[in-house]
Structure formats: structure tokens, C-alpha cells
Design a protein around this motif. Structure first.
Motif, PDB file in Angstrom:
ATOM      1  N   SER A  77       0.897  -1.181  -0.231  1.00  0.00           N
ATOM      2  CA  SER A  77      -0.117  -0.024  -0.078  1.00  0.00           C
ATOM      3  C   SER A  77       0.913   1.313   0.068  1.00  0.00           C
ATOM      4  CB  SER A  77      -0.996  -0.001   1.462  1.00  0.00           C
ATOM      5  OG  SER A  77      -1.851   0.948   1.272  1.00  0.00           O
ATOM      6  N   VAL A  78       0.534   2.248  -0.707  1.00  0.00           N
ATOM      7  CA  VAL A  78       1.368   3.429  -0.983  1.00  0.00           C
ATOM      8  C   VAL A  78       0.555   4.688  -0.932  1.00  0.00           C
ATOM      9  CG1 VAL A  78       3.407   2.657  -2.323  1.00  0.00           C
ATOM     10  CG2 VAL A  78       1.520   3.497  -3.372  1.00  0.00           C
ATOM     11  N   GLU A  79       1.162   5.697  -0.308  1.00  0.00           N
ATOM     12  CA  GLU A  79       0.333   6.887  -0.247  1.00  0.00           C
ATOM     13  C   GLU A  79       0.587   7.802  -1.457  1.00  0.00           C
ATOM     14  OE1 GLU A  79      -1.019  10.329   3.031  1.00  0.00           O
ATOM     15  OE2 GLU A  79       1.278  10.314   2.561  1.00  0.00           O
ATOM     16  N   GLY A  80      -0.495   8.315  -2.311  1.00  0.00           N
ATOM     17  CA  GLY A  80      -0.185   9.325  -3.463  1.00  0.00           C
ATOM     18  C   GLY A  80      -0.548  10.574  -3.005  1.00  0.00           C
ATOM     19  N   VAL A  81       0.384  11.671  -3.295  1.00  0.00           N
ATOM     20  CA  VAL A  81      -0.172  12.874  -2.977  1.00  0.00           C
ATOM     21  C   VAL A  81       0.175  13.856  -4.357  1.00  0.00           C
ATOM     22  CG1 VAL A  81       0.289  15.193  -1.602  1.00  0.00           C
ATOM     23  CG2 VAL A  81       0.915  12.777  -0.419  1.00  0.00           C
ATOM     24  N   VAL A  82      -0.925  14.249  -4.637  1.00  0.00           N
ATOM     25  CA  VAL A  82      -0.947  15.094  -5.721  1.00  0.00           C
ATOM     26  C   VAL A  82      -0.632  16.521  -5.535  1.00  0.00           C
ATOM     27  CG1 VAL A  82      -2.625  15.856  -7.758  1.00  0.00           C
ATOM     28  CG2 VAL A  82      -2.763  13.346  -7.021  1.00  0.00           C
ATOM     29  N   ASP A  83       0.141  17.085  -6.352  1.00  0.00           N
ATOM     30  CA  ASP A  83       0.494  18.542  -6.151  1.00  0.00           C
ATOM     31  C   ASP A  83      -0.723  19.221  -6.335  1.00  0.00           C
ATOM     32  OD1 ASP A  83       1.027  21.294  -6.508  1.00  0.00           O
ATOM     33  OD2 ASP A  83       3.017  20.808  -7.379  1.00  0.00           O
ATOM     34  N   ALA A  84      -1.422  19.885  -5.108  1.00  0.00           N
ATOM     35  CA  ALA A  84      -2.720  20.409  -4.866  1.00  0.00           C
ATOM     36  C   ALA A  84      -2.880  21.917  -5.626  1.00  0.00           C
ATOM     37  CB  ALA A  84      -3.034  20.424  -3.638  1.00  0.00           C
ATOM     38  N   ALA A  85      -1.753  22.599  -5.687  1.00  0.00           N
ATOM     39  CA  ALA A  85      -1.898  23.944  -6.189  1.00  0.00           C
ATOM     40  C   ALA A  85      -1.654  23.560  -7.787  1.00  0.00           C
ATOM     41  CB  ALA A  85      -0.338  24.598  -5.825  1.00  0.00           C
ATOM     42  N   PHE A  86      -0.891  22.888  -8.287  1.00  0.00           N
ATOM     43  CA  PHE A  86      -1.034  22.587  -9.705  1.00  0.00           C
ATOM     44  C   PHE A  86      -2.039  22.161 -10.318  1.00  0.00           C
ATOM     45  CE2 PHE A  86       0.258  20.169 -13.618  1.00  0.00           C
ATOM     46  CZ  PHE A  86       0.885  20.911 -14.292  1.00  0.00           C
ATOM     47  N   ARG A  87      -2.852  21.179  -9.615  1.00  0.00           N
ATOM     48  CA  ARG A  87      -3.977  20.283 -10.101  1.00  0.00           C
ATOM     49  C   ARG A  87      -5.168  21.758  -9.992  1.00  0.00           C
ATOM     50  NH1 ARG A  87      -7.287  16.120  -9.159  1.00  0.00           N
ATOM     51  NH2 ARG A  87      -5.725  14.865  -9.923  1.00  0.00           N
ATOM     52  N   THR A  88      -5.199  22.396  -8.941  1.00  0.00           N
ATOM     53  CA  THR A  88      -6.173  23.548  -8.630  1.00  0.00           C
ATOM     54  C   THR A  88      -6.057  24.457  -9.884  1.00  0.00           C
ATOM     55  OG1 THR A  88      -6.123  23.262  -6.565  1.00  0.00           O
ATOM     56  CG2 THR A  88      -7.231  25.279  -7.224  1.00  0.00           C
ATOM     57  N   TYR A  89      -4.636  24.634 -10.352  1.00  0.00           N
ATOM     58  CA  TYR A  89      -4.543  25.784 -11.314  1.00  0.00           C
ATOM     59  C   TYR A  89      -5.250  25.062 -12.639  1.00  0.00           C
ATOM     60  CZ  TYR A  89      -2.382  27.723 -15.435  1.00  0.00           C
ATOM     61  OH  TYR A  89      -2.078  28.161 -16.541  1.00  0.00           O
ATOM     62  N   CYS A  90      -4.678  23.560 -12.903  1.00  0.00           N
ATOM     63  CA  CYS A  90      -5.116  22.936 -14.100  1.00  0.00           C
ATOM     64  C   CYS A  90      -6.814  23.082 -14.219  1.00  0.00           C
ATOM     65  CB  CYS A  90      -4.846  21.577 -14.166  1.00  0.00           C
ATOM     66  SG  CYS A  90      -3.002  21.376 -14.666  1.00  0.00           S
ATOM     67  N   MET A  91      -7.703  22.769 -12.801  1.00  0.00           N
ATOM     68  CA  MET A  91      -8.974  22.737 -13.112  1.00  0.00           C
ATOM     69  C   MET A  91      -9.381  24.144 -13.358  1.00  0.00           C
ATOM     70  SD  MET A  91      -9.182  20.820  -9.295  1.00  0.00           S
ATOM     71  CE  MET A  91     -10.924  21.010  -9.029  1.00  0.00           C
ATOM     72  N   ARG A  92      -8.831  25.008 -12.711  1.00  0.00           N
ATOM     73  CA  ARG A  92      -9.351  26.383 -13.117  1.00  0.00           C
ATOM     74  C   ARG A  92      -9.139  26.771 -14.513  1.00  0.00           C
ATOM     75  NH1 ARG A  92      -7.093  29.504  -7.646  1.00  0.00           N
ATOM     76  NH2 ARG A  92      -9.281  29.370  -6.573  1.00  0.00           N
ATOM     77  N   ALA A  93      -7.957  26.484 -14.928  1.00  0.00           N
ATOM     78  CA  ALA A  93      -7.702  26.591 -16.521  1.00  0.00           C
ATOM     79  C   ALA A  93      -8.473  25.999 -17.349  1.00  0.00           C
ATOM     80  CB  ALA A  93      -6.109  26.559 -16.549  1.00  0.00           C
ATOM     81  N   HIS A  94      -8.586  24.973 -17.059  1.00  0.00           N
ATOM     82  CA  HIS A  94      -9.315  23.861 -17.982  1.00  0.00           C
ATOM     83  C   HIS A  94     -10.828  24.228 -18.110  1.00  0.00           C
ATOM     84  CE1 HIS A  94      -9.457  19.459 -19.717  1.00  0.00           C
ATOM     85  NE2 HIS A  94     -10.664  20.540 -20.159  1.00  0.00           N
ATOM     86  N   THR A  95     -11.284  24.606 -16.930  1.00  0.00           N
ATOM     87  CA  THR A  95     -12.833  24.878 -16.996  1.00  0.00           C
ATOM     88  C   THR A  95     -12.902  26.335 -17.439  1.00  0.00           C
ATOM     89  OG1 THR A  95     -12.996  23.865 -14.490  1.00  0.00           O
ATOM     90  CG2 THR A  95     -14.819  25.135 -15.443  1.00  0.00           C
ATOM     91  N   ALA A  96     -11.872  27.376 -17.447  1.00  0.00           N
ATOM     92  CA  ALA A  96     -11.931  28.482 -18.045  1.00  0.00           C
ATOM     93  C   ALA A  96     -12.222  28.243 -19.484  1.00  0.00           C
ATOM     94  CB  ALA A  96     -10.752  29.290 -17.717  1.00  0.00           C
ATOM     95  N   SER A  97     -11.392  27.389 -20.040  1.00  0.00           N
ATOM     96  CA  SER A  97     -11.545  27.084 -21.529  1.00  0.00           C
ATOM     97  C   SER A  97     -12.678  26.757 -21.881  1.00  0.00           C
ATOM     98  CB  SER A  97     -10.300  26.002 -21.879  1.00  0.00           C
ATOM     99  OG  SER A  97     -10.722  24.655 -21.612  1.00  0.00           O
ATOM    100  N   HIS A  98     -13.460  26.090 -21.201  1.00  0.00           N
ATOM    101  CA  HIS A  98     -15.199  25.587 -21.467  1.00  0.00           C
ATOM    102  C   HIS A  98     -16.011  26.978 -21.426  1.00  0.00           C
ATOM    103  CE1 HIS A  98     -14.912  21.108 -20.916  1.00  0.00           C
ATOM    104  NE2 HIS A  98     -13.755  21.408 -20.750  1.00  0.00           N
ATOM    105  N   VAL A  99     -15.606  27.794 -20.372  1.00  0.00           N
ATOM    106  CA  VAL A  99     -16.353  29.041 -20.390  1.00  0.00           C
ATOM    107  C   VAL A  99     -16.435  29.900 -21.569  1.00  0.00           C
ATOM    108  CG1 VAL A  99     -16.932  30.976 -19.122  1.00  0.00           C
ATOM    109  CG2 VAL A  99     -16.501  28.812 -17.845  1.00  0.00           C
ATOM    110  N   LEU A 100     -14.861  29.943 -21.969  1.00  0.00           N
ATOM    111  CA  LEU A 100     -14.475  30.766 -23.179  1.00  0.00           C
ATOM    112  C   LEU A 100     -15.225  30.467 -24.312  1.00  0.00           C
ATOM    113  CD1 LEU A 100     -12.966  33.104 -24.458  1.00  0.00           C
ATOM    114  CD2 LEU A 100     -10.918  31.594 -24.528  1.00  0.00           C
ATOM    115  N   TYR A 101     -15.176  28.903 -24.657  1.00  0.00           N
ATOM    116  CA  TYR A 101     -15.810  28.278 -25.614  1.00  0.00           C
ATOM    117  C   TYR A 101     -17.573  28.685 -25.584  1.00  0.00           C
ATOM    118  CZ  TYR A 101     -16.857  25.140 -29.421  1.00  0.00           C
ATOM    119  OH  TYR A 101     -17.302  24.701 -30.596  1.00  0.00           O
ATOM    120  N   GLY A 102     -17.963  28.662 -24.536  1.00  0.00           N
ATOM    121  CA  GLY A 102     -19.242  28.930 -24.240  1.00  0.00           C
ATOM    122  C   GLY A 102     -19.496  30.439 -24.837  1.00  0.00           C
ATOM    123  N   ALA A 103     -18.471  31.194 -24.464  1.00  0.00           N
ATOM    124  CA  ALA A 103     -18.680  32.762 -24.768  1.00  0.00           C
ATOM    125  C   ALA A 103     -18.770  32.733 -26.372  1.00  0.00           C
ATOM    126  CB  ALA A 103     -17.663  33.451 -24.180  1.00  0.00           C
ATOM    127  N   GLY A 104     -17.708  31.986 -26.953  1.00  0.00           N
ATOM    128  CA  GLY A 104     -17.629  31.695 -28.512  1.00  0.00           C
ATOM    129  C   GLY A 104     -19.081  31.478 -29.095  1.00  0.00           C
TER     130      GLY A 104
END
Ligand SMILES: [Zn+2]
Length: 416
Positions: A77-104
């Protein structure tokens, strides 16, 4: 096995069982690490305390590439730790691209989805924010559209995007049968790569009242989590495609603040305010054009007056009258033109040299070869030239204008 990062994007710490290890490549029975795909970069983090440098889909597995071979073994059994700051950035940036497309969808004609990318523009070098390099990155969305995205359209896209962030729309995701998804006209697909539509089911990400897209990435649960979005620019990566680059987070905020400051500084320099800046610049340009015309007219008059003076000082040699002198502000063509205009009216040869001794223009009524005059001058002062027997010009001379004039007067014009 499949990853659960996209389904549960807020989970960044988890325990899982090691399935297989091949040197530094590790497969778990379950993982919350996001494997690179769909324009979103792989998560970073640690697995059993060892740095995860890459995460990739490989033959149906999600493979974690570690910085060094781990000490843990399969079955453990191992513990996985995802870089939360980077993940959060990606989530925000990624969702922003959907919002921008919706604006398009609201402002662009014949819209098609041309692609999205966070990864390629994330700089490797250290960023200038406390949040690290990823947060300084750019995000791009490629629109397939017949609309030309000019400055005002770009501003409208940015305005609508930030408006949708403010409206706090819920973001949800679900798996729906492939045929059903393909039959729905409201879902944006990346039809070029067919990414996300090969399986039995398609993952559909819905932004309430705004946008629906087939996507396997990680997203925030509500548009307000995205924060400010700033458009950085646009380009045309291919036929019928317009790429819009934008930033979220600290880079978006900094970009906006910087541009506002620069606009205010420019406005102050023109003694106006930012709202009036475009009109003030247009007025300034118009004024500049008028002044440019005035300067050109005055320069013509100066040349006219100068040539009239030179005509009075024309020298006689071998029965011909030579008009020789310096004229300011003309290049070889200009000098040749003016020399051509000066001959004929009691002047047999006109040789004009620019003040700086760089250019020469010679015109004759035909008895004297203009090209020969130029050749003699360039033989003495360097440079080169050419032309017809009645009009010739030289350039690249390395001399003082007065010296060239003296040379022509002393030698070519017969030594008067
Ligand atoms: Zn997405």
C-alpha cells in the motif's frame, strides 16, 4: 483500470495498492493522478514519498513515472500526494477554456471546436509568482469559425467569460452513451482527434446554462472558482482557425493591472483619460499626417529655392553651363529627379549632391554623358552608380558634400 482524477478532482491525497513496477514506472490498482491528455498536462506530486515526474496513459493503464526507482513493491500500500496547487490551477484553467468556448458560442459564427491546451505553454523555468511556474502559464483555445476575431470581438469574449464566472454556474460531469452524445448538437467535440468519443460512453461536462462539451479533464464545480480570466492575445494557427490565449489566476491579475497602468500612463501623456485614449491617438495621428504633408511641402520649396540659387551660380565650361551644388534631404532618386528638372533651361548639366556626401544625381541635355560624370565621382569618393546617358545617379559615396561639389567643379566641369 481507469483514473478517478476527473471524477473526483478535489481528492489530492489517497492510498492505493501497487499493481506493477517496471524500474521507475509504477501502476496502481487505483489512482487520483491525472494522466496527460486532452490538452491538460499530467499531475505532479509524490508516490510513497518519491517524486512523480510524469503520468501517462499506456495500453489501458495509467503509468506513474517516478524520479527514481521506488523502495516499495507490488502488493504494498502506498500513499499518493497530488500537487494540489498545480491541480487546482489546471482545474481552473481547464474550466475557463470551457467557459471561453461557451462565450464563443454566443458571438462567433459557424463555430467548431479546434483544440485546447494548457501543457505546451507552461514554462519550465521558475515563474515569477509565489504559486510557481504553472500559474504563470498561458492557456489556449482554438476556435474554428468564419468570424474574424478582431479587437472588439476579443474584448466581448473576455467580457462574457468573466461574466459567466461571476454568474457562478454549476459545473457537472457524467458519462452518457456514445450514440446519445454524438446525436446531441449542443455538445462540443474535438472532431479532429475524436478524443473522448472512442469508448462505449462519453464523458460530458456541463456548465449550467452556458456550455456542454465532451471532455475527460479535471474541472472546478462552479465557475466562480475560476477567478478572473484575462485574454492575452490571438493568432491564426491554420486555415479557418483562430487561437485565443488567456491566463487565469495571478498572471491574469498581473496582466490586467499592468495594462491598466500602461493605458493610464499613455492617457496622461496625451492629457486625456483612458476612455478618450483611442480618440486622442487618432487625433494625434491625423495631426502627424498633416505635419508630415506640411514638412514635405516646405522641403520641396527649400529644394526649389536652393536649385534657383545654384542656377544663379552655374559655371561655364567648354561652352556648357553646369549647375553644381549640394541639396539637403534627398536620396539618389530624388537628386536625379531634381537634376533632370533643372536641365534644359539654360543649363546643360545639373549635378546635385546631398549634404552628407552620400548620394549624387546627374542629368544632362545629352552632350555630356551623365553616367561618366557619376563614374568619375565614384572613382574618387567610392560607392557606385548607374543610369542612362542623360540621367544617372550614384550612392554610397564616402565624402563631404562640399568636397564632392568642389571635385565636380574642379575636374569634370572644366576647372572653373
Ligand atoms: Zn474539460
Amino acid at each position: 483500470m481507469t483514473g478517478t482524477a476527473a471524477a473526483e478532482p478535489t481528492v489530492t491525497t489517497f492510498t492505493s495498492t501497487v499493481d506493477r513496477i517496471d524500474s521507475t514506472a509504477v501502476v496502481l490498482t487505483e489512482t487520483y493522478f491525472y494522466a496527460e491528455g486532452g490538452g491538460q498536462p499530467a499531475d505532479r506530486g509524490t508516490l510513497g514519498g518519491v517524486e512523480v515526474v510524469d503520468v501517462q496513459h499506456r495500453d489501458g493503464d495509467i503509468v506513474h513515472e517516478l524520479a527514481e526507482p521506488p523502495s516499495f513493491e507490488p502488493g504494498e500500500s502506498v500513499e499518493g500526494v497530488v500537487d494540489a496547487a498545480f491541480r487546482t490551477y489546471c482545474m481552473r484553467a481547464h474550466t475557463a477554456s470551457h467557459v471561453l468556448y461557451g462565450a464563443g458560442r454566443r458571438v462567433l459564427a459557424d463555430l467548431g471546436y479546434g483544440g485546447f491546451d494548457i501543457s505546451a505553454t507552461v514554462p519550465d523555468d521558475a515563474g515569477d509568482d509565489d504559486f510557481g511556474p504553472a500559474v504563470s502559464g498561458k492557456v489556449r483555445v482554438d476556435f474554428e469559425t468564419t468570424t474574424e476575431i478582431d479587437d472588439s470581438t476579443l474584448a466581448e469574449l473576455e467580457r462574457l467569460t468573466n461574466r459567466a464566472v461571476w454568474e457562478s454556474y454549476d459545473v457537472t460531469w457524467e458519462q452518457i452513451p456514445r450514440e446519445e452524445a454524438l446525436g446531441r448538437e449542443d455538445i462540443a467535440f474535438n472532431t479532429k482527434t475524436e478524443e473522448g468519443i472512442q469508448g462505449e460512453t462519453v464523458r460530458v461536462v456541463t456548465i449550467e446554462d452556458w456550455d456542454v462539451a465532451a471532455c475527460g479533464g479535471t474541472h472546478v464545480g462552479n465557475t466562480r472558482e475560476i477567478g478572473p480570466v484575462t485574454v492575452l492575445g490571438r493568432s491564426n494557427p491554420g486555415e479557418g482557425l483562430t487561437r485565443v490565449e488567456f491566463a487565469v489566476g495571478p498572471r491574469a491579475i498581473r496582466q490586467r493591472a499592468t495594462e491598466h497602468e500602461q493605458s493610464r500612463r499613455a492617457a496622461r501623456a496625451l492629457d486625456t483619460n483612458v476612455a478618450e485614449l483611442p480618440d486622442a491617438v487618432a487625433a494625434l495621428q491625423s495631426e502627424r499626417d498633416d505635419l508630415r504633408d506640411t514638412v514635405a511641402t516646405l522641403r520641396e520649396r527649400l529644394v526649389d529655392a536652393r536649385i534657383a540659387d545654384l542656377r544663379d551660380d552655374a559655371v561655364e565650361a567648354d561652352g556648357r553651363r553646369w549647375l553644381v551644388g549640394t541639396v539637403a534631404g534627398l536620396d539618389a532618386n530624388g537628386l536625379a529627379d531634381r537634376a533632370e528638372g533643372a536641365v534644359g533651361d539654360a543649363v546643360d548639366v545639373a549635378a546635385l549632391v546631398d549634404d552628407d556626401g552620400q548620394y549624387l544625381g546627374v542629368a544632362t541635355t545629352g552632350d555630356v554623358d551623365a553616367g561618366e560624370v557619376v563614374d568619375r565621382v565614384t572613382a574618387e569618393f567610392g560607392g557606385g552608380g548607374g543610369g542612362r546617358p542623360t540621367v544617372a545617379q550614384g550612392g554610397g559615396l564616402d565624402a563631404d558634400g562640399d568636397d564632392v561639389v568642389a571635385f565636380i567643379r574642379d575636374t569634370t566641369a572644366g576647372g572653373d
